[in-house]
Design a protein around this motif. Structure first.
Motif, PDB file in Angstrom:
ATOM      1  N   GLY A  59       0.820  -1.210   0.000  1.00  0.00           N
ATOM      2  CA  GLY A  59       0.000   0.000   0.000  1.00  0.00           C
ATOM      3  C   GLY A  59       0.853   1.258   0.000  1.00  0.00           C
ATOM      4  N   LEU A  60       1.929   1.256   0.788  1.00  0.00           N
ATOM      5  CA  LEU A  60       2.816   2.428   0.831  1.00  0.00           C
ATOM      6  C   LEU A  60       3.522   2.657  -0.502  1.00  0.00           C
ATOM      7  CD1 LEU A  60       4.399   2.164   4.396  1.00  0.00           C
ATOM      8  CD2 LEU A  60       2.767   3.856   3.560  1.00  0.00           C
ATOM      9  N   PHE A  61       4.008   1.589  -1.113  1.00  0.00           N
ATOM     10  CA  PHE A  61       4.682   1.731  -2.408  1.00  0.00           C
ATOM     11  C   PHE A  61       3.719   2.249  -3.476  1.00  0.00           C
ATOM     12  CE2 PHE A  61       7.925  -1.510  -0.920  1.00  0.00           C
ATOM     13  CZ  PHE A  61       8.925  -0.574  -0.753  1.00  0.00           C
ATOM     14  N   CYS A  62       2.505   1.741  -3.473  1.00  0.00           N
ATOM     15  CA  CYS A  62       1.512   2.225  -4.446  1.00  0.00           C
ATOM     16  C   CYS A  62       1.176   3.690  -4.197  1.00  0.00           C
ATOM     17  CB  CYS A  62       0.238   1.386  -4.372  1.00  0.00           C
ATOM     18  SG  CYS A  62       0.418  -0.258  -5.057  1.00  0.00           S
ATOM     19  N   THR A  63       1.034   4.069  -2.938  1.00  0.00           N
ATOM     20  CA  THR A  63       0.734   5.459  -2.605  1.00  0.00           C
ATOM     21  C   THR A  63       1.858   6.384  -3.047  1.00  0.00           C
ATOM     22  OG1 THR A  63      -0.582   4.745  -0.718  1.00  0.00           O
ATOM     23  CG2 THR A  63       0.165   7.025  -0.714  1.00  0.00           C
ATOM     24  N   LEU A  64       3.098   5.995  -2.796  1.00  0.00           N
ATOM     25  CA  LEU A  64       4.234   6.816  -3.214  1.00  0.00           C
ATOM     26  C   LEU A  64       4.311   6.942  -4.736  1.00  0.00           C
ATOM     27  CD1 LEU A  64       7.005   5.631  -0.743  1.00  0.00           C
ATOM     28  CD2 LEU A  64       5.801   7.817  -0.762  1.00  0.00           C
ATOM     29  N   TYR A  65       4.050   5.844  -5.437  1.00  0.00           N
ATOM     30  CA  TYR A  65       4.089   5.881  -6.896  1.00  0.00           C
ATOM     31  C   TYR A  65       3.029   6.829  -7.446  1.00  0.00           C
ATOM     32  CZ  TYR A  65       3.436   4.557 -11.720  1.00  0.00           C
ATOM     33  OH  TYR A  65       3.274   4.601 -13.083  1.00  0.00           O
ATOM     34  N   PHE A  66       1.799   6.694  -6.960  1.00  0.00           N
ATOM     35  CA  PHE A  66       0.720   7.531  -7.480  1.00  0.00           C
ATOM     36  C   PHE A  66       0.855   8.980  -7.030  1.00  0.00           C
ATOM     37  CE2 PHE A  66      -1.473   3.370  -7.995  1.00  0.00           C
ATOM     38  CZ  PHE A  66      -1.558   3.431  -9.377  1.00  0.00           C
ATOM     39  N   LEU A  67       1.470   9.225  -5.883  1.00  0.00           N
ATOM     40  CA  LEU A  67       1.740  10.594  -5.455  1.00  0.00           C
ATOM     41  C   LEU A  67       2.765  11.247  -6.392  1.00  0.00           C
ATOM     42  CD1 LEU A  67       1.264  12.786  -3.300  1.00  0.00           C
ATOM     43  CD2 LEU A  67       3.221  11.835  -2.084  1.00  0.00           C
ATOM     44  N   ALA A  68       3.817  10.510  -6.740  1.00  0.00           N
ATOM     45  CA  ALA A  68       4.815  11.037  -7.675  1.00  0.00           C
ATOM     46  C   ALA A  68       4.194  11.281  -9.048  1.00  0.00           C
ATOM     47  CB  ALA A  68       5.994  10.071  -7.790  1.00  0.00           C
ATOM     48  N   GLU A  69       3.321  10.399  -9.483  1.00  0.00           N
ATOM     49  CA  GLU A  69       2.649  10.564 -10.775  1.00  0.00           C
ATOM     50  C   GLU A  69       1.726  11.773 -10.760  1.00  0.00           C
ATOM     51  OE1 GLU A  69       1.976   9.382 -14.741  1.00  0.00           O
ATOM     52  OE2 GLU A  69       3.464   8.765 -13.280  1.00  0.00           O
ATOM     53  N   LYS A  70       1.048  11.999  -9.644  1.00  0.00           N
ATOM     54  CA  LYS A  70       0.165  13.160  -9.540  1.00  0.00           C
ATOM     55  C   LYS A  70       0.962  14.454  -9.583  1.00  0.00           C
ATOM     56  CE  LYS A  70      -3.423  15.324  -6.883  1.00  0.00           C
ATOM     57  NZ  LYS A  70      -4.455  15.227  -5.917  1.00  0.00           N
ATOM     58  N   VAL A  71       2.102  14.494  -8.918  1.00  0.00           N
ATOM     59  CA  VAL A  71       2.956  15.682  -8.944  1.00  0.00           C
ATOM     60  C   VAL A  71       3.451  15.932 -10.362  1.00  0.00           C
ATOM     61  CG1 VAL A  71       5.183  16.586  -8.166  1.00  0.00           C
ATOM     62  CG2 VAL A  71       3.616  15.543  -6.524  1.00  0.00           C
ATOM     63  N   ARG A  72       3.865  14.885 -11.063  1.00  0.00           N
ATOM     64  CA  ARG A  72       4.344  15.036 -12.438  1.00  0.00           C
ATOM     65  C   ARG A  72       3.236  15.567 -13.347  1.00  0.00           C
ATOM     66  NH1 ARG A  72       4.229  12.647 -17.243  1.00  0.00           N
ATOM     67  NH2 ARG A  72       2.866  10.984 -16.557  1.00  0.00           N
ATOM     68  N   LEU A  73       2.045  15.015 -13.214  1.00  0.00           N
ATOM     69  CA  LEU A  73       0.935  15.459 -14.055  1.00  0.00           C
ATOM     70  C   LEU A  73       0.500  16.882 -13.717  1.00  0.00           C
ATOM     71  CD1 LEU A  73      -1.252  12.237 -14.240  1.00  0.00           C
ATOM     72  CD2 LEU A  73       0.096  13.263 -16.065  1.00  0.00           C
ATOM     73  N   SER A  74       0.539  17.253 -12.439  1.00  0.00           N
ATOM     74  CA  SER A  74       0.122  18.617 -12.076  1.00  0.00           C
ATOM     75  C   SER A  74       1.119  19.644 -12.588  1.00  0.00           C
ATOM     76  CB  SER A  74      -0.074  18.744 -10.569  1.00  0.00           C
ATOM     77  OG  SER A  74       1.156  18.582  -9.891  1.00  0.00           O
ATOM     78  N   THR A  75       2.415  19.327 -12.585  1.00  0.00           N
ATOM     79  CA  THR A  75       3.382  20.266 -13.156  1.00  0.00           C
ATOM     80  C   THR A  75       3.196  20.373 -14.667  1.00  0.00           C
ATOM     81  OG1 THR A  75       5.044  18.511 -13.296  1.00  0.00           O
ATOM     82  CG2 THR A  75       5.107  19.932 -11.344  1.00  0.00           C
ATOM     83  N   SER A  76       2.872  19.279 -15.308  1.00  0.00           N
ATOM     84  CA  SER A  76       2.621  19.308 -16.750  1.00  0.00           C
ATOM     85  C   SER A  76       1.387  20.148 -17.055  1.00  0.00           C
ATOM     86  CB  SER A  76       2.440  17.886 -17.267  1.00  0.00           C
ATOM     87  OG  SER A  76       2.082  17.888 -18.617  1.00  0.00           O
ATOM     88  N   VAL A  77       0.330  19.974 -16.273  1.00  0.00           N
ATOM     89  CA  VAL A  77      -0.891  20.761 -16.477  1.00  0.00           C
ATOM     90  C   VAL A  77      -0.618  22.235 -16.236  1.00  0.00           C
ATOM     91  CG1 VAL A  77      -3.180  21.218 -15.487  1.00  0.00           C
ATOM     92  CG2 VAL A  77      -2.514  18.897 -16.050  1.00  0.00           C
ATOM     93  N   ARG A  78       0.163  22.552 -15.213  1.00  0.00           N
ATOM     94  CA  ARG A  78       0.479  23.943 -14.905  1.00  0.00           C
ATOM     95  C   ARG A  78       1.260  24.600 -16.049  1.00  0.00           C
ATOM     96  NH1 ARG A  78       3.381  23.434 -10.312  1.00  0.00           N
ATOM     97  NH2 ARG A  78       1.463  23.030  -9.199  1.00  0.00           N
TER      98      ARG A  78
END
Length: 135
Positions: free
Chosen positions: A61-80
């Motif tokens: 669960g922790l590894f999945c959370t960290l992966y999706f958190l990093a993906e969300k940060v990457r996508l939000s910077t791209s959207v910005r």
């Protein structure tokens, strides 16, 4: 959608509890983990099997959370960055509209077009050729 998630979590919790209750004897057996490499031997203390199972579940669960958190940060910077490009292009478009309003295009002169000679009209008395008749 939220209700479906809650129902899914309740069913998952129920199945997990049922699994633990029906398999308590097996899950309480002590488990001894060993790792031997290059002449070194590492051994864990004896822990019940359910502890290893729970630690593996939490680690996943922790590894999945960290992966999706990093993906969300990457996508939000791209959207910005894309939003900044859109804003810059909208400003550029607004500036171009202001410049065209300030200096409108020269209206075409229709009087000059009317005085120009037009192309001759086709002769009405020329015989129409029928391609089917020629063939």
């Amino acid at each position: 959608m939220r209700v479906i998630k809650v129902l899914f979590l309740l069913v998952f919790f129920f199945v997990c509890m049922l699994f633990f209750v029906q398999n308590t004897a097996i899950l309480e057996t002590p488990l001894l983990l060993k790792l031997g490499a290059f002449g070194y031997m590492v051994q864990s203390p004896a822990v019940p099997f359910y502890v290893v199972l729970l630690i593996a579940f939490v680690a996943g669960g922790l590894f999945c959370t960290l992966y999706f958190l990093a993906e969300k940060v990457r996508l939000s910077t791209s959207v910005r960055s894309l939003q900044n490009k859109v804003n810059a292009m909208e400003k550029q478009l607004a500036a171009q509209k202001k410049s065209t309003v300030a200096s409108p295009l020269v209206a075409p002169s229709y009087a000059a077009a009317a005085s120009m000679p037009s192309a001759p009209a086709p002769a009405a008395d020329a015989p129409a050729t029928d391609k089917k008749a020629d063939a």
